[in-house]
Design an enzyme around this catalytic site. Structure first.
Site, PDB file in Angstrom:
ATOM      1  N   GLU A  29       0.802  -1.210   0.000  1.00  0.00           N
ATOM      2  CA  GLU A  29       0.000   0.000   0.000  1.00  0.00           C
ATOM      3  C   GLU A  29       0.844   1.273   0.000  1.00  0.00           C
ATOM      4  OE1 GLU A  29      -2.481  -3.344   1.058  1.00  0.00           O
ATOM      5  OE2 GLU A  29      -0.601  -2.607   1.957  1.00  0.00           O
ATOM      6  N   GLN A  61      -7.428  -1.991  -1.259  1.00  0.00           N
ATOM      7  CA  GLN A  61      -8.455  -3.024  -1.331  1.00  0.00           C
ATOM      8  C   GLN A  61      -9.512  -2.939  -0.225  1.00  0.00           C
ATOM      9  OE1 GLN A  61      -7.401  -7.436  -1.282  1.00  0.00           O
ATOM     10  NE2 GLN A  61      -7.488  -6.962  -3.471  1.00  0.00           N
ATOM     11  N   ALA A  91     -10.278  -0.336   3.482  1.00  0.00           N
ATOM     12  CA  ALA A  91      -9.795   0.802   4.265  1.00  0.00           C
ATOM     13  C   ALA A  91      -8.878   0.345   5.397  1.00  0.00           C
ATOM     14  CB  ALA A  91     -10.980   1.594   4.827  1.00  0.00           C
ATOM     15  N   ILE A 123      -5.129   0.671   4.622  1.00  0.00           N
ATOM     16  CA  ILE A 123      -4.581   1.952   4.176  1.00  0.00           C
ATOM     17  C   ILE A 123      -3.489   2.473   5.101  1.00  0.00           C
ATOM     18  CG2 ILE A 123      -6.110   3.577   5.410  1.00  0.00           C
ATOM     19  CD1 ILE A 123      -6.473   4.996   2.648  1.00  0.00           C
ATOM     20  N   PRO A 146      -0.506   1.395   6.215  1.00  0.00           N
ATOM     21  CA  PRO A 146       0.892   1.446   5.773  1.00  0.00           C
ATOM     22  C   PRO A 146       1.197   2.624   4.848  1.00  0.00           C
ATOM     23  CG  PRO A 146       0.086  -0.804   5.660  1.00  0.00           C
ATOM     24  CD  PRO A 146      -1.101   0.069   5.944  1.00  0.00           C
ATOM     25  N   HIS A 200     -11.534  -6.140   7.998  1.00  0.00           N
ATOM     26  CA  HIS A 200     -12.170  -5.723   6.744  1.00  0.00           C
ATOM     27  C   HIS A 200     -13.379  -4.829   6.993  1.00  0.00           C
ATOM     28  CE1 HIS A 200     -10.034  -9.482   5.807  1.00  0.00           C
ATOM     29  NE2 HIS A 200      -9.903  -9.003   4.580  1.00  0.00           N
TER      30      HIS A 200
END
Length: 342
Positions: A65, A87, A89, A92, A94, A134
């Site tokens: 990411e 892919q 939230a 995100i 990293p 997720h």
């Protein structure tokens, strides 16, 4: 938009349409991310775009990411308009350093010589049985960072129009997509619709190019008794709650958190004298706290009751108790009854 050809679409199809239009109209637009190219994305948002526009315009990226966002920043400085997908939230973080320390600052540290026209798309929120890794809603951590915009559409019409507006914006945009709304505003717990997409849109999107301005809220349900501020899936929860509780609530879909439409918020709260704020992220440190402070500062002498917040618990996302954690019509309804009886 009067007279424009329209079609019925879900949010996935609307987002795909926006990518297709942007890729077709502007050769500087590129789209990439994990499984975005050949496979068409984990939620199929980009399905068919690589075949139509080619592997140099729509392509896959490694599972990295920070690398995805870093290369997008470089492309933007060079003159391209990258649209990248993270892919989920939850993945995100990293890239948070690249987003906040580089993308958000380029315009300012270069004294306007460079801009960073990137869009970072990512599915957000719970309600699809995705578990702890997720289902997160990290919008508040981006609203705190000057130099980036943070938006969350809740209808297919807004999803397409706001994505095209984000792609055309000269500065970085975090584009959060409520995955519980991808196929319609359904209550996954009971497998039934919450409410229609909206009473005036019904899931229809115009063909071709159009934009929805960033920074402008939409009143989804007019009312006189209490103002309800929400975004994403919670817009539908709030409308359902108002209907079930029989309360004349005005439900405002913020759509854009930064920039924020303070004028619409202020006008509504001064009219109703009451305010309830709803989001599915955890309560502490959530964007609702900022909204509550703004309402208090700007509307204090018009308030007839304390501003109330309804949000997720202050815990890691509890997969086994997902439907208790997420604000539902019952929890929102209790808040509406409390604030209107004060």
């Amino acid at each position: 938009m009067q007279g424009a050809n329209t079609r019925t679409a879900n949010m996935i199809e609307a987002l795909r349409d926006a990518h297709d239009v942007a890729l077709g109209e502007d050769e500087d637009v590129v789209v990439y991310g994990q499984d975005v190219g050949y496979f068409g994305g984990v939620f199929r948002v980009t399905a068919g775009l690589q075949e139509k526009h080619g592997t140099s315009r729509v392509f896959d990226a490694p599972i990295n990411e920070s690398g995805i966002v870093a290369t997008a920043i470089g492309m933007a400085a060079y003159g391209l308009k990258p649209v990248v997908e993270i892919q989920f939230a939850d993945y995100i973080f990293p890239a948070y350093d690249q987003i906040t320390q580089e993308a958000a600052r380029i315009r300012y540290r270069s004294n306007g010589q460079f801009t960073c026209p990137i869009v970072i798309r990512t599915p957000t929120g719970g309600g699809i049985f995705g578990g702890q890794t997720h289902s997160q809603s990290p919008e508040a951590i981006f609203t705190h960072v000057s130099g980036i915009k943070t938006v969350i559409p809740s209808t297919p019409y807004d999803a397409k129009g706001m994505l095209l507006a984000a792609i055309e914006d000269p500065d970085p945009v975090i584009f959060l997509e409520p995955k519980r709304l991808y196929n319609g505003p359904f209550d996954g717990h009971h497998d039934k619709p919450l409410v229609p997409w909206s009473k005036h849109e019904d899931g229809r999107i115009p063909e071709g190019h159009y934009t929805v301005p960033l920074g402008k809220a939409e009143v989804r349900r007019a009312g006189e008794a209490v103002t309800v501020l929400a975004y994403g899936t919670m817009v539908y929860i709030c409308m359902a709650a108002a209907e079930e509780a029989g309360i004349d609530a005005e439900v405002i879909d913020l759509r854009s958190l930064i920039p924020l439409d303070l004028e619409t918020i202020e006008e509504s709260v001064k009219k109703t004298g009451r305010c309830v704020i709803v989001h599915e992220a955890t309560l502490t440190g959530g964007f609702g706290g900022e909204l509550a402070a703004l309402v208090q500062e700007r509307c204090f002498y018009h308030l007839e009751a304390p501003v109330l917040r309804v949000a997720g618990w202050d815990t890691p996302y509890p997969h086994a108790q997902e439907w208790a954690y997420l604000p539902g019509p019952d929890r929102v309804g209790r808040a509406l009854r409390e604030v209107t009886s004060a």
